[in-house]
Design a protein around this motif. Structure first.
Motif, short mmCIF file in Angstrom:
data_model
loop_
_atom_site.label_atom_id
_atom_site.label_comp_id
_atom_site.label_asym_id
_atom_site.label_seq_id
_atom_site.Cartn_x
_atom_site.Cartn_y
_atom_site.Cartn_z
N GLU A 242 -16.53 -57.78 -12.30
CA GLU A 242 -16.27 -58.59 -11.01
C GLU A 242 -14.58 -58.49 -10.54
N GLN A 243 -14.00 -57.86 -11.21
CA GLN A 243 -12.53 -57.42 -10.79
C GLN A 243 -12.43 -56.66 -9.32
N GLU A 244 -11.39 -56.90 -8.77
CA GLU A 244 -11.24 -55.98 -7.50
C GLU A 244 -10.57 -54.76 -7.72
N LEU A 245 -10.75 -53.70 -7.05
CA LEU A 245 -9.95 -52.26 -7.02
C LEU A 245 -9.10 -52.54 -5.78
N PRO A 246 -8.03 -51.70 -5.83
CA PRO A 246 -7.05 -51.87 -4.90
C PRO A 246 -7.76 -51.35 -3.23
N ALA A 247 -7.44 -51.92 -2.36
CA ALA A 247 -8.26 -51.54 -1.05
C ALA A 247 -8.18 -50.19 -0.50
N GLU A 248 -7.19 -49.41 -0.96
CA GLU A 248 -7.07 -47.95 -0.58
C GLU A 248 -8.17 -47.30 -1.42
N ILE B 253 -21.23 -51.23 0.36
CA ILE B 253 -20.31 -52.02 1.01
C ILE B 253 -18.99 -52.24 0.29
N GLU B 254 -18.01 -52.73 0.92
CA GLU B 254 -16.64 -52.78 0.23
C GLU B 254 -16.96 -53.72 -1.09
N ALA B 255 -17.63 -54.84 -1.01
CA ALA B 255 -17.33 -55.95 -1.98
C ALA B 255 -18.01 -55.42 -3.10
N ASP B 256 -19.02 -54.17 -3.23
CA ASP B 256 -19.59 -53.76 -4.22
C ASP B 256 -19.04 -52.43 -5.03
N VAL B 257 -17.76 -52.11 -4.39
CA VAL B 257 -17.18 -51.14 -5.25
C VAL B 257 -16.39 -51.51 -6.18
N LYS B 258 -16.46 -51.91 -7.25
CA LYS B 258 -15.74 -52.26 -8.39
C LYS B 258 -15.32 -51.52 -9.50
N PRO B 259 -14.59 -51.88 -10.35
CA PRO B 259 -14.18 -50.97 -11.66
C PRO B 259 -15.37 -51.14 -12.59
N GLN B 260 -15.06 -50.13 -13.60
CA GLN B 260 -15.98 -50.20 -14.66
C GLN B 260 -15.59 -51.66 -15.57
N SER B 261 -16.63 -52.14 -15.98
CA SER B 261 -16.72 -53.33 -17.07
C SER B 261 -16.03 -52.92 -18.47
N VAL C 254 -10.74 -48.49 -2.75
CA VAL C 254 -12.33 -48.98 -2.02
C VAL C 254 -12.60 -47.84 -0.81
N GLN C 255 -11.58 -47.88 0.09
CA GLN C 255 -11.85 -47.04 1.43
C GLN C 255 -11.94 -45.78 1.25
N ASN C 256 -11.07 -45.23 0.04
CA ASN C 256 -11.24 -43.65 -0.01
C ASN C 256 -12.70 -43.52 -0.63
N VAL C 257 -13.21 -44.12 -1.88
CA VAL C 257 -14.59 -44.01 -2.40
C VAL C 257 -15.45 -44.01 -1.02
N LEU D 163 -17.53 -40.55 0.05
CA LEU D 163 -18.94 -40.83 -0.11
C LEU D 163 -19.68 -40.21 1.32
N SER D 164 -19.16 -40.69 2.24
CA SER D 164 -19.79 -40.56 3.61
C SER D 164 -19.60 -39.09 3.95
N SER D 165 -18.37 -38.39 3.68
CA SER D 165 -18.22 -37.00 3.99
C SER D 165 -18.70 -36.32 3.17
N ASP D 166 -19.08 -36.34 1.92
CA ASP D 166 -19.68 -35.76 1.09
C ASP D 166 -21.18 -35.44 1.31
N GLN D 167 -21.45 -36.69 1.62
CA GLN D 167 -23.00 -37.03 2.00
C GLN D 167 -23.49 -35.83 3.28
N ALA D 168 -22.45 -36.08 4.21
CA ALA D 168 -22.86 -35.46 5.36
C ALA D 168 -22.68 -33.90 5.10
N LEU D 169 -21.87 -33.25 4.50
CA LEU D 169 -21.75 -31.93 3.96
C LEU D 169 -22.62 -31.51 3.32
#
Length: 271
Positions: A133-139, A116-124, A141-144, A148-154
């Motif tokens: 626990e810091q945040e990544l830019p929203a774009e 989920i979006e809240a679990d996509v975080k940067p390396q400690s 997070v969305q790209n990740v 992931l979804s498109s690569d898994q489907a392929l």
């Protein structure tokens, strides 16, 4: 000896408790409970279960003093569905019996983990194996999540095409990613389950496996509530200290002159 039934545990049997987006934990069966721990501990002099208060005190004593064999008399069997990258951490605990679905015999399902979006975080910056626990830019997070979804489907479509063209399942599966969900039956005694939980409930464990550990902990508590209470008291919320720490604490107690600290002083001195 009659089977020990625990009402709270019986209510959990065969209930799938969801973990992550598509995973689950299901308590398949259990053997024993607090009463079995007490019976096995007292077998040397033929006494069985006494009052709840006496049983609780005995179980607390056993766990606090590392008398492990009575806890090994309690067995829990789980059906687990988890991403492969979590299963690889899980299987490092070699004190359980495990039977996992095989991609050599079965066509793997189109089930992949996407955080989920809240679990996509940067390396400690201070934990080489974890996220901060810091945040990544929203774009980002969305790209990740989208990639992931498109690569898994392929990759799954390629896997399907290999199967359809007659490639052996044991070869067709080798390009599937670690995010693929796997399933296994996992049977473990309570002593070793507590060891698993001690490590996997810790804040340094990966977030996803902590999610599973919390569900396993609730099952352990249902099966053996007095034992779990002792585990939580002495292991989860307790702390181990070094000889140097003991010396410093004894010095502080001496300097404080507080008579109420005498019991702690005796405990630190092993009296």
């Amino acid at each position: 000896m009659a089977r020990i039934n625990v009402v709270a545990a019986d209510e959990l049997i065969d209930k799938e408790i969801q973990v992550l987006d598509k995973g689950f934990v299901r308590l398949v069966d259990y053997m024993g409970g607090d009463a079995r721990i007490v019976q096995s501990a007292r077998v040397s002099y033929g006494a069985g279960t006494k009052t709840v208060r006496e049983d609780s005190a005995l179980i607390d004593y056993l766990l606090r003093n590392d008398h492990t064999s009575p806890f090994e008399q309690v067995i829990l069997t789980f059906h687990i569905k988890t991403p492969i990258f979590i299963a690889r951490q899980w299987i490092r605990h070699r004190t359980a019996r495990i039977n996992e679905i095989s991609g050599r015999y079965s066509v793997m399902k189109d089930d992949f983990y996407i955080p989920i979006e809240a679990d996509v975080k940067p390396q400690s910056s201070n934990n080489k194996q974890g996220r901060s626990e810091q945040e990544l830019p929203a774009e980002v997070v969305q790209n990740v999540r989208q990639t992931l979804s498109s690569d898994q489907a392929l990759l799954y479509k390629r896997y399907e095409s290999y199967i359809e063209t007659g490639v052996a399942r044991e070869l067709a599966r080798i390009n599937l990613p670690l995010s693929l969900y796997t399933e296994f039956y996992w049977q473990i005694d309570l002593h070793n389950l507590f060891h698993f939980l001690r490590l996997r409930l810790d804040s340094h464990a990966q977030k996803e496996i902590r999610d599973y550990a919390r569900v396993l902990a609730s099952a352990a508590e249902a099966v053996a509530p007095l034992a779990y209470q002792a585990f939580e008291r002495h292991i989860v919320k307790g702390r181990k200290i070094s000889a140097e720490d003991v010396e410093q604490l004894l010095e502080l107690i001496e300097k404080s002159g507080e008579p109420g600290m005498q019991k702690l002083k005796e405990k630190l001195e092993g009296k």
